[in-house]
Design a protein around this motif. Sequence first.
Motif, PDB file in Angstrom:
ATOM      1  N   LEU A   2       1.047  -0.871   0.482  1.00  0.00           N
ATOM      2  CA  LEU A   2       0.421  -0.048  -0.140  1.00  0.00           C
ATOM      3  C   LEU A   2       1.197   1.753  -0.236  1.00  0.00           C
ATOM      4  CD1 LEU A   2      -2.094  -1.278   2.461  1.00  0.00           C
ATOM      5  CD2 LEU A   2      -3.010  -0.678   0.071  1.00  0.00           C
ATOM      6  N   ASP A   3       0.299   1.975  -0.366  1.00  0.00           N
ATOM      7  CA  ASP A   3       1.190   3.222  -0.943  1.00  0.00           C
ATOM      8  C   ASP A   3       0.216   4.495  -0.916  1.00  0.00           C
ATOM      9  OD1 ASP A   3       2.258   5.708  -1.324  1.00  0.00           O
ATOM     10  OD2 ASP A   3       2.781   5.231  -3.969  1.00  0.00           O
ATOM     11  N   GLY A   4      -0.254   5.135   0.663  1.00  0.00           N
ATOM     12  CA  GLY A   4      -0.689   6.006   0.749  1.00  0.00           C
ATOM     13  C   GLY A   4       0.193   7.729   0.748  1.00  0.00           C
ATOM     14  N   SER A   5       1.266   7.544   0.293  1.00  0.00           N
ATOM     15  CA  SER A   5       1.677   8.792  -0.302  1.00  0.00           C
ATOM     16  C   SER A   5       0.310   9.817  -1.216  1.00  0.00           C
ATOM     17  CB  SER A   5       2.664   8.480  -1.880  1.00  0.00           C
ATOM     18  OG  SER A   5       2.645   8.462  -2.456  1.00  0.00           O
ATOM     19  N   TYR A   6       0.385  11.113  -0.792  1.00  0.00           N
ATOM     20  CA  TYR A   6      -0.190  12.267  -1.481  1.00  0.00           C
ATOM     21  C   TYR A   6      -0.498  12.048  -3.304  1.00  0.00           C
ATOM     22  CZ  TYR A   6      -1.604  16.959  -3.880  1.00  0.00           C
ATOM     23  OH  TYR A   6      -1.604  17.942  -4.701  1.00  0.00           O
ATOM     24  N   ALA A   7       0.734  11.849  -4.162  1.00  0.00           N
ATOM     25  CA  ALA A   7       0.914  11.281  -5.419  1.00  0.00           C
ATOM     26  C   ALA A   7      -0.477  10.132  -5.726  1.00  0.00           C
ATOM     27  CB  ALA A   7       1.486  11.205  -6.554  1.00  0.00           C
ATOM     28  N   ASN A   8      -0.573   9.182  -4.487  1.00  0.00           N
ATOM     29  CA  ASN A   8      -1.414   8.016  -4.545  1.00  0.00           C
ATOM     30  C   ASN A   8      -2.380   8.102  -3.618  1.00  0.00           C
ATOM     31  OD1 ASN A   8      -1.084   5.120  -6.518  1.00  0.00           O
ATOM     32  ND2 ASN A   8      -1.131   5.278  -3.588  1.00  0.00           N
ATOM     33  N   ALA A   9      -2.754   9.090  -3.145  1.00  0.00           N
ATOM     34  CA  ALA A   9      -4.231   7.924  -2.000  1.00  0.00           C
ATOM     35  C   ALA A   9      -4.996   9.905  -2.157  1.00  0.00           C
ATOM     36  CB  ALA A   9      -3.373   7.776  -0.576  1.00  0.00           C
ATOM     37  N   THR A  10      -4.241  10.699  -2.274  1.00  0.00           N
ATOM     38  CA  THR A  10      -5.064  11.862  -1.523  1.00  0.00           C
ATOM     39  C   THR A  10      -4.889  13.119  -2.729  1.00  0.00           C
ATOM     40  OG1 THR A  10      -2.894  13.297  -0.856  1.00  0.00           O
ATOM     41  CG2 THR A  10      -4.540  12.439   0.532  1.00  0.00           C
ATOM     42  N   ASP A  12      -5.483  12.976  -6.249  1.00  0.00           N
ATOM     43  CA  ASP A  12      -6.713  13.180  -7.405  1.00  0.00           C
ATOM     44  C   ASP A  12      -7.857  11.655  -6.574  1.00  0.00           C
ATOM     45  OD1 ASP A  12      -8.822  13.200  -9.083  1.00  0.00           O
ATOM     46  OD2 ASP A  12      -7.148  12.836 -10.702  1.00  0.00           O
ATOM     47  N   PRO A  13      -9.073  12.417  -5.948  1.00  0.00           N
ATOM     48  CA  PRO A  13      -9.303  11.295  -5.206  1.00  0.00           C
ATOM     49  C   PRO A  13     -10.397  10.461  -6.091  1.00  0.00           C
ATOM     50  CG  PRO A  13      -9.468  13.295  -4.274  1.00  0.00           C
ATOM     51  CD  PRO A  13      -9.138  13.464  -5.081  1.00  0.00           C
ATOM     52  N   GLU A  14     -10.589  11.338  -6.714  1.00  0.00           N
ATOM     53  CA  GLU A  14     -11.546  10.118  -7.912  1.00  0.00           C
ATOM     54  C   GLU A  14     -10.611   9.380  -9.366  1.00  0.00           C
ATOM     55  OE1 GLU A  14     -14.544   9.797  -7.882  1.00  0.00           O
ATOM     56  OE2 GLU A  14     -14.407  10.900  -5.876  1.00  0.00           O
ATOM     57  N   SER A  15      -8.917   9.486  -9.060  1.00  0.00           N
ATOM     58  CA  SER A  15      -8.651   8.366  -9.979  1.00  0.00           C
ATOM     59  C   SER A  15      -8.969   7.245  -9.576  1.00  0.00           C
ATOM     60  CB  SER A  15      -7.201   8.825 -10.038  1.00  0.00           C
ATOM     61  OG  SER A  15      -6.160   8.400  -8.711  1.00  0.00           O
ATOM     62  N   THR A  16      -8.451   6.239 -10.695  1.00  0.00           N
ATOM     63  CA  THR A  16      -8.630   5.072 -10.847  1.00  0.00           C
ATOM     64  C   THR A  16      -7.923   4.387  -8.992  1.00  0.00           C
ATOM     65  OG1 THR A  16      -8.892   4.321 -12.996  1.00  0.00           O
ATOM     66  CG2 THR A  16      -8.377   2.085 -11.714  1.00  0.00           C
ATOM     67  N   THR A  17      -6.496   5.022  -9.817  1.00  0.00           N
ATOM     68  CA  THR A  17      -5.407   4.769  -8.481  1.00  0.00           C
ATOM     69  C   THR A  17      -5.472   5.071  -6.932  1.00  0.00           C
ATOM     70  OG1 THR A  17      -3.168   5.078  -9.818  1.00  0.00           O
ATOM     71  CG2 THR A  17      -2.474   4.691  -7.930  1.00  0.00           C
ATOM     72  N   SER A  18      -6.420   6.224  -6.831  1.00  0.00           N
ATOM     73  CA  SER A  18      -6.451   5.862  -5.516  1.00  0.00           C
ATOM     74  C   SER A  18      -8.151   5.519  -4.685  1.00  0.00           C
ATOM     75  CB  SER A  18      -7.078   7.927  -5.625  1.00  0.00           C
ATOM     76  OG  SER A  18      -6.175   8.939  -5.213  1.00  0.00           O
ATOM     77  N   ARG A  19      -8.652   5.012  -5.890  1.00  0.00           N
ATOM     78  CA  ARG A  19      -9.949   4.314  -5.337  1.00  0.00           C
ATOM     79  C   ARG A  19      -9.312   3.028  -5.428  1.00  0.00           C
ATOM     80  NH1 ARG A  19     -14.800   6.011 -10.308  1.00  0.00           N
ATOM     81  NH2 ARG A  19     -15.289   8.023  -9.148  1.00  0.00           N
ATOM     82  N   ARG A  20      -8.507   2.258  -5.642  1.00  0.00           N
ATOM     83  CA  ARG A  20      -8.161   0.978  -5.432  1.00  0.00           C
ATOM     84  C   ARG A  20      -7.166   0.933  -4.096  1.00  0.00           C
ATOM     85  NH1 ARG A  20      -5.464  -0.151 -11.161  1.00  0.00           N
ATOM     86  NH2 ARG A  20      -7.386  -0.966 -12.371  1.00  0.00           N
ATOM     87  N   TYR A  22      -8.682   3.421  -1.397  1.00  0.00           N
ATOM     88  CA  TYR A  22      -9.274   3.088  -0.741  1.00  0.00           C
ATOM     89  C   TYR A  22      -9.288   1.667  -0.537  1.00  0.00           C
ATOM     90  CZ  TYR A  22      -9.144   8.240  -1.860  1.00  0.00           C
ATOM     91  OH  TYR A  22      -8.629   9.281  -2.252  1.00  0.00           O
ATOM     92  N   ASP A  23      -9.913   0.490  -1.578  1.00  0.00           N
ATOM     93  CA  ASP A  23     -10.186  -0.229  -2.007  1.00  0.00           C
ATOM     94  C   ASP A  23      -9.892  -1.370  -0.936  1.00  0.00           C
ATOM     95  OD1 ASP A  23     -12.989   0.637  -2.857  1.00  0.00           O
ATOM     96  OD2 ASP A  23     -12.157   0.069  -4.929  1.00  0.00           O
ATOM     97  N   ALA A  24      -8.401  -0.907  -1.583  1.00  0.00           N
ATOM     98  CA  ALA A  24      -7.481  -1.977  -0.630  1.00  0.00           C
ATOM     99  C   ALA A  24      -7.075  -1.793   0.612  1.00  0.00           C
ATOM    100  CB  ALA A  24      -5.757  -1.424  -1.323  1.00  0.00           C
ATOM    101  N   VAL A  25      -7.340  -0.653   1.367  1.00  0.00           N
ATOM    102  CA  VAL A  25      -7.521  -0.661   3.005  1.00  0.00           C
ATOM    103  C   VAL A  25      -8.471  -1.156   4.051  1.00  0.00           C
ATOM    104  CG1 VAL A  25      -7.238   1.939   4.620  1.00  0.00           C
ATOM    105  CG2 VAL A  25      -5.650   2.191   2.810  1.00  0.00           C
ATOM    106  N   ALA A  26      -9.608  -0.617   2.899  1.00  0.00           N
ATOM    107  CA  ALA A  26     -11.035  -1.235   3.413  1.00  0.00           C
ATOM    108  C   ALA A  26     -10.404  -2.822   3.809  1.00  0.00           C
ATOM    109  CB  ALA A  26     -12.238  -0.581   2.709  1.00  0.00           C
ATOM    110  N   THR A  54     -13.483   6.776   3.640  1.00  0.00           N
ATOM    111  CA  THR A  54     -14.624   6.463   4.627  1.00  0.00           C
ATOM    112  C   THR A  54     -15.985   7.119   3.720  1.00  0.00           C
ATOM    113  OG1 THR A  54     -14.689   8.392   5.355  1.00  0.00           O
ATOM    114  CG2 THR A  54     -13.992   6.884   6.701  1.00  0.00           C
ATOM    115  N   ALA A  55     -15.749   7.738   2.280  1.00  0.00           N
ATOM    116  CA  ALA A  55     -16.605   8.950   1.215  1.00  0.00           C
ATOM    117  C   ALA A  55     -16.707   7.600   0.963  1.00  0.00           C
ATOM    118  CB  ALA A  55     -15.953   9.643   0.958  1.00  0.00           C
ATOM    119  N   ARG A  56     -15.379   6.679   0.263  1.00  0.00           N
ATOM    120  CA  ARG A  56     -15.251   5.904  -0.920  1.00  0.00           C
ATOM    121  C   ARG A  56     -15.983   4.469  -0.488  1.00  0.00           C
ATOM    122  NH1 ARG A  56     -15.493   3.668  -5.877  1.00  0.00           N
ATOM    123  NH2 ARG A  56     -14.138   1.911  -5.844  1.00  0.00           N
ATOM    124  N   TRP A  57     -15.707   4.176   0.970  1.00  0.00           N
ATOM    125  CA  TRP A  57     -16.241   3.240   1.393  1.00  0.00           C
ATOM    126  C   TRP A  57     -18.156   3.137   1.900  1.00  0.00           C
ATOM    127  CZ3 TRP A  57     -12.235   3.130   6.031  1.00  0.00           C
ATOM    128  CH2 TRP A  57     -11.289   2.667   5.305  1.00  0.00           C
TER     129      TRP A  57
END
Length: 229
Positions: A2-10, A12-20, A22-26, A54-57
Amino acid sequence: ELDGSYANATKDPESTTSRRYYDAVATALLGVAAATPGGVLVFFKSYQLLELATARWETTGGRARLEAEKRGNVFVEVRRQSGDEFDALVGAYRAAAATPAGAMLLAVMRGRSAEGADFKDDAARCVVIVGVPYPPRFDAATRLKIEHAGRDGETWYKAEAYRNVNQAAGRLIRHSKDYGALVLLDRALHKHPMMSEWFAERIERPSGATELHHRLRSFFSARAPLVID
């Protein structure tokens, strides 16, 4: 990993990378919740990441699955809570953590749960760290501290982040007979030199969420020290 860096996680919250992400963390948290008796403390690197996840979940059913696993006992620390509101939240979480269903508290490093509350015994059988809480680089106070430190500015910046990681991890063991598991959900947390030796030297690395779940189940059956990243 898991990569919670700014570029990967926050960024662009709507990007495929960020959604994946959030789902992996869940998915990881669901396995932790299912394997852990008592309370699970989950510390996110920032309120922003906690809110985005949590919004994604809410839309994917991730939050509902966590609620089902802990029988509705999932609590969330929010921004700008009053002292009374925070005390009520922690009190409700502690009471639920002591039940057979257990409980989960989604909180934030540098927040009140990480710094201003005591969790012992069943209130923290597992602590999960999600991301590395670097200070906001473009914040005026952060920039001033980096500039004031001169050549040591970047060292201060990293040390401040890992100080908060170590502080959150310290919620796990509160007395000599306490026990629990620490789960580090970020690739940047694999044996970083600024991490406390008491857990950095015990890190194990499962291959994924399923193995993480099984290792936690085994751990709580045996009550042996365990750190997973």
